[in-house]
Structure formats: C-alpha cells, structure tokens
Design a protein around this motif. Structure first.
Motif, mmCIF file in Angstrom:
data_model
loop_
_atom_site.group_PDB
_atom_site.id
_atom_site.type_symbol
_atom_site.label_atom_id
_atom_site.label_comp_id
_atom_site.label_asym_id
_atom_site.label_seq_id
_atom_site.Cartn_x
_atom_site.Cartn_y
_atom_site.Cartn_z
ATOM 1 N N THR A 215 0.815 -1.222 0.000
ATOM 2 C CA THR A 215 0.000 0.000 0.000
ATOM 3 C C THR A 215 0.848 1.271 0.000
ATOM 4 O O THR A 215 0.297 2.366 0.060
ATOM 5 N N MET A 216 2.159 1.112 -0.082
ATOM 6 C CA MET A 216 3.035 2.288 -0.075
ATOM 7 C C MET A 216 2.967 2.960 -1.440
ATOM 8 O O MET A 216 3.240 2.333 -2.467
ATOM 9 N N PRO A 217 2.571 4.227 -1.505
ATOM 10 C CA PRO A 217 2.446 4.905 -2.806
ATOM 11 C C PRO A 217 3.813 5.189 -3.426
ATOM 12 O O PRO A 217 4.831 5.239 -2.731
ATOM 13 N N GLU A 218 3.827 5.388 -4.733
ATOM 14 C CA GLU A 218 5.073 5.751 -5.408
ATOM 15 C C GLU A 218 5.528 7.141 -4.988
ATOM 16 O O GLU A 218 6.727 7.377 -4.791
ATOM 17 N N ASP A 219 4.593 8.044 -4.858
ATOM 18 C CA ASP A 219 4.917 9.401 -4.439
ATOM 19 C C ASP A 219 4.838 9.468 -2.909
ATOM 20 O O ASP A 219 3.748 9.458 -2.322
ATOM 21 N N LEU A 220 5.990 9.528 -2.282
ATOM 22 C CA LEU A 220 6.043 9.522 -0.818
ATOM 23 C C LEU A 220 5.932 10.907 -0.206
ATOM 24 O O LEU A 220 5.915 11.039 1.019
ATOM 25 N N ARG A 221 5.850 11.934 -1.011
ATOM 26 C CA ARG A 221 5.876 13.291 -0.469
ATOM 27 C C ARG A 221 4.771 13.563 0.555
ATOM 28 O O ARG A 221 5.043 14.169 1.596
ATOM 29 N N PRO A 222 3.523 13.131 0.316
ATOM 30 C CA PRO A 222 2.501 13.381 1.349
ATOM 31 C C PRO A 222 2.824 12.675 2.671
ATOM 32 O O PRO A 222 2.629 13.251 3.750
ATOM 33 N N LEU A 223 3.329 11.447 2.604
ATOM 34 C CA LEU A 223 3.668 10.714 3.829
ATOM 35 C C LEU A 223 4.835 11.383 4.551
ATOM 36 O O LEU A 223 4.842 11.475 5.783
ATOM 37 N N ILE A 224 5.813 11.835 3.774
ATOM 38 C CA ILE A 224 6.953 12.530 4.367
ATOM 39 C C ILE A 224 6.499 13.813 5.041
ATOM 40 O O ILE A 224 6.918 14.132 6.166
ATOM 41 N N HIS A 225 5.630 14.549 4.370
ATOM 42 C CA HIS A 225 5.113 15.810 4.920
ATOM 43 C C HIS A 225 4.444 15.586 6.272
ATOM 44 O O HIS A 225 4.725 16.300 7.250
ATOM 45 N N HIS A 226 3.548 14.609 6.347
ATOM 46 C CA HIS A 226 2.802 14.382 7.584
ATOM 47 C C HIS A 226 3.714 13.849 8.695
ATOM 48 O O HIS A 226 3.529 14.187 9.872
ATOM 49 N N THR A 227 4.698 13.032 8.337
ATOM 50 C CA THR A 227 5.627 12.501 9.339
ATOM 51 C C THR A 227 6.506 13.613 9.887
ATOM 52 O O THR A 227 6.725 13.708 11.106
ATOM 53 N N LEU A 228 7.014 14.470 9.007
ATOM 54 C CA LEU A 228 7.822 15.607 9.454
ATOM 55 C C LEU A 228 7.013 16.544 10.343
ATOM 56 O O LEU A 228 7.519 17.074 11.344
ATOM 57 N N ARG A 229 5.750 16.736 9.990
ATOM 58 C CA ARG A 229 4.903 17.627 10.779
ATOM 59 C C ARG A 229 4.706 17.069 12.187
ATOM 60 O O ARG A 229 4.780 17.811 13.179
ATOM 61 N N ALA A 230 4.436 15.755 12.284
ATOM 62 C CA ALA A 230 4.240 15.145 13.599
ATOM 63 C C ALA A 230 5.508 15.246 14.439
ATOM 64 O O ALA A 230 5.449 15.564 15.638
ATOM 65 N N ALA A 231 6.659 14.998 13.825
ATOM 66 C CA ALA A 231 7.928 15.074 14.555
ATOM 67 C C ALA A 231 8.205 16.499 15.025
ATOM 68 O O ALA A 231 8.682 16.717 16.147
ATOM 69 N N LYS A 232 7.894 17.475 14.178
ATOM 70 C CA LYS A 232 8.111 18.876 14.565
ATOM 71 C C LYS A 232 7.182 19.275 15.698
ATOM 72 O O LYS A 232 7.591 19.959 16.649
ATOM 73 N N ASP A 233 5.919 18.864 15.624
ATOM 74 C CA ASP A 233 4.965 19.225 16.673
ATOM 75 C C ASP A 233 5.383 18.630 18.018
ATOM 76 O O ASP A 233 5.264 19.278 19.065
ATOM 77 N N ILE A 234 5.856 17.396 18.001
ATOM 78 C CA ILE A 234 6.300 16.770 19.244
ATOM 79 C C ILE A 234 7.578 17.433 19.739
ATOM 80 O O ILE A 234 7.756 17.642 20.947
#
Length: 283
Positions: A252-271
């Motif tokens: 289920t991993m999409p070819e374009d990872l940019r949305p997943l990277i964006h949300h993961t970076l956002r969660a890490a920054k918020d924490i």
C-alpha cells in the motif's frame, strides 16, 4: 525542494557544537565549559590535557574544576589524570527529561498522523542504558491488532531496539555523537531483521549523511518483510530524543512519498515543539 523517494533520507544538518571558552571569568562559568567538553569528546574516559584543550582552559584550572566535580559526583576520576562524566550528570539529565510533556501531549499528533496517512504511527525514544537503543513509548494503530504487524516478542527486544535497523532507528542514529554511532556500527545486525536492512557499515554511514541533509529517513522492509516506513527525528532543542515512525504495508506504499513525508515531518516537529513548551502550559 524536490523530495527524493530514495532509500536514504533528513532536515538541515544539526552539527554538534564545540566547547566555547567561558565569557565570564567565574569558576562556575568555566565549570560548565569543562562539562561540555567531556560530553563532546569521543569515547568514555578522557585525559586531563584533552579536556583542558577542548575547554580552552589551563590544565591547573581544569584540574581544580574536575576535582570539585568528583566530590559532587558530577565527574568521576578513573585513573591518574583520567576522567569521565559522573552519575550526578545523569541524574540531572533524568530530572530535566522528567519535566518534559508526556504521552498525553504526544499522542494527539500520532492520532493525526494515523488519520492523515492510514498507516501505523509510533513514537520511539532514545535510551542510553546499556548502549544506545530505541524504545517505543506510544503508538496509534487504529483498530488493528498489534499481532497483525507480525513481530514476535524476540523481535521487540532485538530488531525494534537496534538503531541500525529501520528508518526510526537510523533517524535517531544520524544525529548522535560519533562515538555513539561507532558503538552502534560495531553491533551485529539482528538475525531476524527484514530483507532490506543495511548490513554494510559504509552504506549505513552514507545513509546517515543523507538523513541529516533531508531531515527524514525511508525504510524498505528493514525491520520486517512486507512493511515500509518513513521516520523523522524528534529533538529537545538541538539534542535528538527519538523519532516518529510511519509504518505501512509495502503493497500500500504509494510511489509518491511526499505526502507521507510531509505528515511525518509535521508530527515530529509538533512533538519537538512540545519539548520547548513549559509543562505548566501543557497541563
């Protein structure tokens, strides 16, 4: 900026600073510089002359500071002219971390990451006890049974703890001091690691450089067959404290990872931002 979907990945380089000479002439100000020098020198035990050189202080002054610190368990003398950080330093660090916001604050961001991506969202923290390891302290997996992830009890205490396996481990390892990285590189790869684990130390070292450049890591079946991941480091100011991991089945991993990277970076920054917030403001 173009975000690569290559195997290795991270934010701008977080460089370890070198000890600076104390601007104040007070012995207390110089004591902080000596403590910083001991923390920045590679290895565990250090010679008086090396500590004094990095602290940019006379050896006699450094010796006096170290001896005062030995009495207070801030430093330990382990031989003639040889010192290391003591239990008092560790105790102060534990007390400082104990005042950081806890799971109540971080879980909200894991829920948001899970809802935005449909993946498993996990928070790992760095544990230095018994060598640099990572421990999962919180997660959000929706209605999935943890057994469905496919990890055995042995995996939990081996593969998922090693910093050399998986995006979440490498996202932490990339920001550790060189001596800590060397210790992890000297470890054996857990025998039950996934088929995508990076076994060659030079390739692993190269991947850490890319992580520091981009601010995130991508894992391809490193910990478990059939699961890919995106991870981003969590900081307490400039010190890495852990990582946020987004885990999804390879199918289920999409070819374009940019949305997943964006949300993961956002969660890490918020924490990470939570650690800069006074506890009273979070409670």
């Amino acid at each position: 900026m173009t975000i690569s979907t290559a195997r290795e990945d991270s934010v701008p380089v977080q460089r370890q600073g070198s000890a600076q000479p104390a601007k104040s002439g007070s012995l207390a100000a110089r004591a902080y510089v000596v403590q910083q020098a001991l923390a920045q020198l590679p290895g565990d035990v250090h010679a008086l002359r090396d500590i004094a050189r990095l602290a940019k202080l006379p050896e006699a002054t450094t010796h006096r500071i170290l001896q005062d610190g030995v009495d207070k368990h801030i430093f330990e003398q382990v031989g003639r002219g040889m010192y290391r950080l003591g239990t008092g330093t560790a105790r102060a660090g534990v007390q400082a971390m104990n005042r950081l916001p806890g799971a109540t604050g971080t879980h909200t961001y894991l829920v948001r990451l899970h809802q935005a991506t449909g993946g498993l969202a996990l928070l790992y923290v760095l544990s230095a006890f018994g060598g640099a390891k990572r421990l999962c302290t919180d997660y959000e997996i929706g209605g999935m049974d943890p057994a469905e992830v496919g990890m055995t009890a042995e995996d939990v205490v081996s593969v998922s703890r090693s910093l050399r396996t998986g995006a979440s481990g490498r996202a932490i390892l990339a920001y550790l001091p060189q001596d800590a990285r060397d210790q992890v590189l000297a470890e054996e790869v857990p025998p039950t690691a996934g088929p995508g684990v990076i076994r060659d130390n030079q390739q692993l070292t190269d991947s850490l450089l890319v992580i520091r450049e981009r601010g995130y890591a991508i894992g391809r079946q490193e910990c478990m067959a059939g699961w890919d991941s995106v991870a981003a480091p969590v900081f307490w100011r400039s010190q890495v404290m852990g990582s946020v991991l987004l885990l999804k089945p390879t199918s289920t991993m999409p070819e374009d990872l940019r949305p997943l990277i964006h949300h993961t970076l956002r969660a890490a920054k918020d924490i990470s931002d939570l650690t800069a917030t006074p506890v009273s403001a979070v409670l």
